[in-house]
Design an enzyme around this catalytic site. Structure first.
Site, PDB file in Angstrom:
ATOM      1  N   HIS A   1      -3.195   6.885   3.790  1.00  0.00           N
ATOM      2  CA  HIS A   1      -3.622   5.646   3.137  1.00  0.00           C
ATOM      3  C   HIS A   1      -4.979   5.239   3.719  1.00  0.00           C
ATOM      4  O   HIS A   1      -5.207   5.353   4.914  1.00  0.00           O
ATOM      5  CB  HIS A   1      -2.575   4.555   3.372  1.00  0.00           C
ATOM      6  CG  HIS A   1      -3.018   3.213   2.885  1.00  0.00           C
ATOM      7  ND1 HIS A   1      -3.492   3.019   1.604  1.00  0.00           N
ATOM      8  CD2 HIS A   1      -3.085   2.003   3.506  1.00  0.00           C
ATOM      9  CE1 HIS A   1      -3.820   1.755   1.469  1.00  0.00           C
ATOM     10  NE2 HIS A   1      -3.596   1.115   2.600  1.00  0.00           N
TER      11      HIS A   1
ATOM     12  N   ASN B   1     -10.083   0.086   0.400  1.00  0.00           N
ATOM     13  CA  ASN B   1      -8.625   0.141   0.305  1.00  0.00           C
ATOM     14  C   ASN B   1      -8.201  -0.268  -1.105  1.00  0.00           C
ATOM     15  O   ASN B   1      -8.258  -1.448  -1.454  1.00  0.00           O
ATOM     16  CB  ASN B   1      -8.027  -0.806   1.362  1.00  0.00           C
ATOM     17  CG  ASN B   1      -6.511  -0.792   1.371  1.00  0.00           C
ATOM     18  OD1 ASN B   1      -5.881  -0.231   0.466  1.00  0.00           O
ATOM     19  ND2 ASN B   1      -5.921  -1.410   2.377  1.00  0.00           N
TER      20      ASN B   1
ATOM     21  N   CYS C   1       0.822  -1.222   0.000  1.00  0.00           N
ATOM     22  CA  CYS C   1       0.000   0.000   0.000  1.00  0.00           C
ATOM     23  C   CYS C   1       0.852   1.266   0.000  1.00  0.00           C
ATOM     24  O   CYS C   1       0.339   2.358  -0.211  1.00  0.00           O
ATOM     25  CB  CYS C   1      -0.939   0.001   1.196  1.00  0.00           C
ATOM     26  SG  CYS C   1      -2.111  -1.351   1.136  1.00  0.00           S
TER      27      CYS C   1
END
Ligand code: UT7
Length: 332
Positions: A256, A286, A116
């Site tokens: 994030h 996500n 990520c």
């Protein structure tokens, strides 16, 4: 002569049309909208449904929009870096595929896999080329088809992830804007908590690996959660302090988008208010390497030249980091 910095001079995004809601997921696994909203903060996510369409397709869509809105010709691009954990194929790189789809022929392109944190790592690398004068126009794109590695029989991971792509244009500037500072870190001990068991060189695909459902995301949520909160907050606060950024002069935190509770904990450690935080997790989930540029894309109309912005991220590896930049233009 003034120092040359790399500045983001345009941003674009792309998400698939299909909306996978919590209600639909509740019919697939034993979960509920209430559980997902309380524990993660996601209402819906976008999913590529068409067969034969990979992450490069939405990555290319974002880059195409980026070039159109910034009036940039494909032949002007000299570097394209794609951050992804879900490339179309093991090789060649998605960056090569996206460049081909866009007609970018005068550039070198490659992929970054940093979970990520991939977009932040890729942005950092591309910025160095721009600062050194090696590249005049660099594209950084985060593109993911997480639905290709999500096990829709596993209720602990399937609500979390979504598909999407976001891209930015980086150009040199001698003005007091652009990328000023960053901290990037990783610790491979984290790999036991978050990984894909099969499909790599240790365990190539076989009937057994498919039967054992080992081509999907494996995550020990609580361990990842604890690391994410502490490491993301540590670097965000450090970048803040060493650049004299205070809650009063910070315009935006771009975190994030993994879990609403992680985002809130990081904002709290930084001493900033929820109004200073870009959050779109509720509608996209996500999207791994695409979360940061998707936020910038959505908030672009509200951004002002000179805005102090901190990007912060955490992901598989483990990898994490924070970057401080001054926004380079007024959003339209
Ligand atoms: O982007 C990469 C980095 N990734 C992350 O940052 C993710 C970090 N981790 C998390 O966001 C959270 O740990 C999760 C969202 C993955 C899980 O939330 P949690 O609050 O840590 O839940 P848990 O794993 O402790 O599970 C609590 C309970 C368990 O039941 P029991 O054992 O208490 O009976 C789970 O089986 O919730 C159960 N559970 C669910 N229940 C309904 C787990 N998933 C679900 C679900 N629906 N989808």
């Amino acid at each position: 002569m003034n120092k040359i910095r790399a500045a983001i001079t345009g941003v674009a995004g792309a998400v698939p049309d299909y909306i996978l809601t919590n209600d639909e997921l509740s019919r697939m696994v034993d979960t509920s909208d209430e559980w997902i909203m309380t524990r993660i903060g996601i209402k819906e996510r976008r999913i590529i449904r068409e067969s034969g369409v990979g992450s490069s397709e939405i990555g290319a869509k974002a880059v195409r929009e980026l070039l159109a809105k910034t009036g940039t010709k494909p032949e002007e691009i000299d570097l394209l870096v794609c951050a992804t954990v879900t490339p179309d194929m093991q090789f060649p790189a998605n960056g090569n595929v996206i460049s081909d789809k866009i007609g970018i022929r005068n550039a070198f392109s490659f992929d970054i896999n940093a979970g990520c944190s991939g977009f932040l790592y890729a942005l950092s690398i591309a910025a160095r080329y721009v600062e050194l004068g090696k590249c005049k126009k660099a594209v950084v794109v985060g593109a993911e088809k997480m639905s290709s590695i999500v096990d829709y029989q596993d209720r602990t991971t399937c609500p979390i992830f979504g598909d999407g792509a976001g891209a930015v244009l980086l150009e040199p500037t001698t003005e007091e804007v652009g990328i000023f500072d960053e901290i990037l870190q990783s610790d491979g001990v984290g790999r036991v908590h978050l990984h894909q068991k099969a499909g790599g060189s240790v365990k190539p695909a076989s009937h057994e690996t498919v039967d054992a459902r080992e081509h999907y995301i494996y995550q020990e949520g609580q361990a990842v959660f604890k690391w994410a909160v502490s490491k993301m907050a540590d670097v965000a606060v450090e970048v803040m302090q060493r650049n004299n950024i205070t809650p009063e002069n910070l315009a935006w935190l771009v975190p994030h988008q993994a879990n609403m509770r992680i985002i809130e904990a990081v904002a709290k450690r930084m001493g900033i208010s929820p109004e200073q935080v870009m959050i779109n997790i509720q509608k996209y989930g996500n999207t791994t390497a695409a979360t940061l540029p998707l936020c910038l894309w959505e908030w672009e109309p509200r951004l002002k030249k000179g805005d102090n912005i901190i990007l912060a991220t955490f992901g598989a590896g483990f990898t994490w980091g924070a970057m401080y930049l001054k926004w380079a233009y007024d959003g339209k």
